[in-house]
Structure formats: structure tokens, C-alpha cells
Design an enzyme around this catalytic site. Structure first.
Site, PDB file in Angstrom:
ATOM      1  N   ASN A  62       0.835  -1.194   0.000  1.00 46.84           N
ATOM      2  CA  ASN A  62       0.000   0.000   0.000  1.00 46.84           C
ATOM      3  C   ASN A  62       0.875   1.250   0.000  1.00 46.84           C
ATOM      4  OD1 ASN A  62       0.479  -0.941   2.768  1.00 46.84           O
ATOM      5  ND2 ASN A  62      -0.918   0.646   3.469  1.00 46.84           N
ATOM      6  N   GLU A  64       0.361   5.230   0.628  1.00 48.96           N
ATOM      7  CA  GLU A  64      -0.532   6.290   1.072  1.00 48.96           C
ATOM      8  C   GLU A  64      -0.066   7.653   0.569  1.00 48.96           C
ATOM      9  OE1 GLU A  64      -2.051   4.137   5.172  1.00 48.96           O
ATOM     10  OE2 GLU A  64      -0.802   5.903   5.344  1.00 48.96           O
ATOM     11  N   CYS A  73      -4.052   0.825  -2.650  1.00 48.00           N
ATOM     12  CA  CYS A  73      -3.921  -0.387  -1.851  1.00 48.00           C
ATOM     13  C   CYS A  73      -2.930  -1.359  -2.475  1.00 48.00           C
ATOM     14  CB  CYS A  73      -5.280  -1.081  -1.732  1.00 48.00           C
ATOM     15  SG  CYS A  73      -6.560  -0.094  -0.948  1.00 48.00           S
ATOM     16  N   GLU A  75      -3.159  -4.533  -3.018  1.00 50.47           N
ATOM     17  CA  GLU A  75      -3.750  -5.471  -3.962  1.00 50.47           C
ATOM     18  C   GLU A  75      -3.787  -4.881  -5.368  1.00 50.47           C
ATOM     19  OE1 GLU A  75      -4.745  -4.513  -0.942  1.00 50.47           O
ATOM     20  OE2 GLU A  75      -6.379  -5.793  -0.223  1.00 50.47           O
ATOM     21  N   CYS A 112     -10.494  -4.289   0.474  1.00 48.78           N
ATOM     22  CA  CYS A 112     -11.569  -3.291   0.436  1.00 48.78           C
ATOM     23  C   CYS A 112     -12.414  -3.515  -0.825  1.00 48.78           C
ATOM     24  CB  CYS A 112     -10.979  -1.876   0.452  1.00 48.78           C
ATOM     25  SG  CYS A 112     -10.186  -1.368  -1.088  1.00 48.78           S
ATOM     26  N   CYS A 115     -10.603  -2.857  -4.204  1.00 51.39           N
ATOM     27  CA  CYS A 115      -9.685  -3.943  -4.576  1.00 51.39           C
ATOM     28  C   CYS A 115     -10.452  -5.181  -5.043  1.00 51.39           C
ATOM     29  CB  CYS A 115      -8.760  -4.281  -3.412  1.00 51.39           C
ATOM     30  SG  CYS A 115      -7.551  -2.977  -3.095  1.00 51.39           S
TER      31      CYS A 115
END
Length: 160
Positions: A62, A64, A73, A75, A112, A115
């Protein structure tokens, strides 16, 4: 009116030792990727590893950003990179693992919604299920046999 119940089957392992060697190796790569996460705001580090049909493994973590919606993210980093590096090569499995600087993550963290939708796109495109392996920092490991299982009633190109 008609009611219908949707359900799916998953496998819960007590630990890594119960997984197939190939899946253990994939989780290990996801753990390595997790260490490269840039998560100064959430302190929640996620690593993902994508196993391709050609045997290659693509990792992501990830990333940010101070402008929160601008991050990405693990994924999606990994799956999009896999698509860019190996167009036309099917994805066999995705392993995801998470940890936190604030507490011990002792249960698997599920992807999430963004993803799930992104991974479902690849599964739909290849017309073959993608195995999903989820693990926290410690504890049980969950395996799902398809991305579609964790996103029932998913949106795909058939709606367009």
C-alpha cells in the site's frame, strides 16, 4: 417476491504450516512486500503477491498519500503491475497480508471494495477463478477459491 441466499465456501487454516508449499511461498513474498509499504498516516501496512500462470510473482504494497484518496492499496498495486508486466498471462493466486504499528493484526484482513472490484475484473477477463489467500501478521489464514465469492453481485462489462 423471491428470496435467495448467497453463500460461498472458504477454507480456514490454523497457520501457515497447513498451506501448500506454493501458497506458503506466496505469503512469504507478500510479507516481504508489506515491509515496503508507505503507510505514515494509517500505520497499517499491507503486502500483496500475485502468482501468474507463467510462474512469475508480482508484489505490491500500500502507498498512502497526504491527500487520502490519492493512495493505492497493495492489492491494486500488485494486480495492476501484473497486468502491465504480463498482459495476457492469467493470474493464478493473490496472497494478501497486513500488519499495524498500533496493534497486532491476528486475523486476516479482507480486501476493500475497490480492490475486490479491481481483482474481479481480472478474474472475469481470464474466465478462470483466482485463488485468494488472506493473512494478518499472525494467526489463521483464510483461502477463498474465487474473487467472485467475496464480491457477490459484482459489476462487470456485461452491464455496459
Amino acid at each position: 417476491m423471491q428470496k435467495q441466499k448467497l453463500s460461498f465456501e472458504l477454507t480456514i487454516f490454523d497457520g501457515l504450516a497447513e498451506l501448500l508449499k506454493e501458497d506458503q511461498d506466496l505469503i512469504a513474498k507478500a510479507v516481504g512486500a508489506r515491509k515496503n509499504a508507505y503507510a505514515p498516516y494509517s500505520n497499517f501496512q499491507v503486502g500483496a503477491a500475485v502468482l501468474m500462470e507463467n510462474g512469475e510473482v508480482v508484489i505490491g504494497s500500500n502507498q498512502e498519500n497526504a491527500s487520502y484518496p490519492s493512495g493505492l492499496c497493495a492489492e491494486r498495486v500488485a494486480v495492476f503491475q501484473a497486468g502491465a508486466l504480463y498482459p495476457g498471462v492469467q493470474i493464478k493466486a493473490v496472497a494478501i497480508t497486513a500488519t499495524s504499528k498500533n496493534h497486532v493484526v491476528d486475523s486476516p484482513a479482507a480486501p476493500c471494495g475497490n480492490c475486490r472490484q479491481s481483482m474481479l475484473e481480472y478474474e472475469t477477463k481470464q474466465k478462470k477463478p483466482i485463488k485468494l489467500i488472506l493473512m494478518g501478521e499472525t494467526g489463521k489464514v483464510i483461502q477463498c477459491n474465487s474473487i467472485a465469492d467475496i464480491l457477490p453481485l459484482g459489476f462487470d462489462s456485461s452491464f455496459l
